[in-house]
Design an enzyme around this catalytic site. Structure first.
Site, mmCIF file in Angstrom:
data_model
loop_
_atom_site.group_PDB
_atom_site.id
_atom_site.type_symbol
_atom_site.label_atom_id
_atom_site.label_comp_id
_atom_site.label_asym_id
_atom_site.label_seq_id
_atom_site.Cartn_x
_atom_site.Cartn_y
_atom_site.Cartn_z
ATOM 1 N N GLU A 167 4.634 -5.181 -0.453
ATOM 2 C CA GLU A 167 3.965 -5.069 -1.749
ATOM 3 C C GLU A 167 2.626 -4.396 -1.517
ATOM 4 O O GLU A 167 1.851 -4.826 -0.652
ATOM 5 C CB GLU A 167 3.753 -6.426 -2.415
ATOM 6 N N SER A 184 -2.234 -0.074 1.308
ATOM 7 C CA SER A 184 -1.951 0.253 2.720
ATOM 8 C C SER A 184 -2.470 -0.812 3.682
ATOM 9 O O SER A 184 -2.777 -0.515 4.841
ATOM 10 C CB SER A 184 -2.536 1.627 3.080
ATOM 11 N N ARG A 185 -2.571 -2.025 3.217
ATOM 12 C CA ARG A 185 -3.015 -3.157 4.036
ATOM 13 C C ARG A 185 -4.468 -3.035 4.495
ATOM 14 O O ARG A 185 -4.893 -3.732 5.401
ATOM 15 C CB ARG A 185 -2.102 -3.359 5.259
ATOM 16 N N LEU A 186 -5.229 -2.138 3.867
ATOM 17 C CA LEU A 186 -6.654 -2.012 4.181
ATOM 18 C C LEU A 186 -7.439 -2.923 3.239
ATOM 19 O O LEU A 186 -8.235 -2.485 2.403
ATOM 20 C CB LEU A 186 -7.101 -0.550 4.053
ATOM 21 N N HIS A 187 -7.195 -4.221 3.389
ATOM 22 C CA HIS A 187 -7.733 -5.208 2.471
ATOM 23 C C HIS A 187 -9.252 -5.357 2.611
ATOM 24 O O HIS A 187 -9.829 -5.089 3.671
ATOM 25 C CB HIS A 187 -7.073 -6.566 2.724
#
Length: 217
Positions: free
Chosen positions: A13, A195-198
């Site tokens: 997600e 892109s999981r760059l939270h």
């Protein structure tokens, strides 16, 4: 890897709902949490007060369970429980816990690391008095976390307590039941990003001040 495991590993997600920067957050993490909590409440998400509280046993093993937040105070968060329960006893033996809120609808989580102390009896009395009578009876009847022979024995004990309390307008709070206050020394706010760059913003308490930093995702 089995087909089932491949299917799990393929779950993805992308988080795109919001962002979080150092300039966005308030200087105090409790105030920042209040802001996010209010947004969670207004979003009508399921169980916004639910938090995973983790304690540590005398053997050093962590133990986690979901409890419900009941108040946000200037110096921390409070919840209520049976002091004789597993979490109650572990907190009394080691008053250091972690707590986690996860609000997937907002793609947010908040992590607390905190020292814990009992709330004043007056706070516990006040909250117990506004609980539904059935919950009050249940709190007295249930030897929380203890092994019981079967469901019937618990239901019988509830009926016994109901009988004992039938002539009382108000059910008195038992001494073994009350509140805890979690006073954090570390708080992390996590906002899901693409892109999981939270975004991760952490508050660390140094003396009476809070230092704010960004963490790598």
């Amino acid at each position: 890897m089995s087909i089932e495991h491949k299917e799990i590993a393929a779950i993805r997600e992308d988080y795109v709902k919001s962002s979080l920067s150092e300039s966005d957050v308030l200087k105090n993490p409790i105030e920042q949490f209040q802001k996010w909590f209010d947004e969670a409440m207004s979003s009508q998400i399921m169980e916004p007060t639910a938090m995973v509280v983790s304690t540590v046993s005398e053997l050093g093993y962590p133990s986690s369970r979901v409890v419900l937040l009941k108040d946000i105070k200037a110096d921390g968060l409070s919840f209520f429980t049976n002091y004789n329960s597993r979490k109650g006893q572990e907190i009394l033996q080691n008053p250091h816990v972690s707590a986690l809120f996860f609000w997937p609808e907002l793609q947010r989580q908040v992590r607390f690391e905190a020292e814990v102390e009992k709330l004043p009896k007056s706070d516990s009395d006040e909250y117990f008095s506004i609980r539904p009578r059935g919950s009050q009876i249940g709190a007295i009847a249930s030897p929380q976390s203890a092994i019981i022979p079967d469901r019937e024995s618990l239901e019988n004990r509830v009926m016994e307590v109901e009988k004992e309390m039938e002539n009382l307008e108000e059910v008195p709070r038992p001494e073994f039941w009350g509140g805890f206050l979690m006073k954090p020394f570390r708080v992390e706010f996590w906002q899901g990003r693409s892109s999981r760059l939270h975004d991760r913003i952490v508050y660390l308490k140094e003396n009476d001040n809070w230092v704010i930093n960004r963490l790598a995702p």
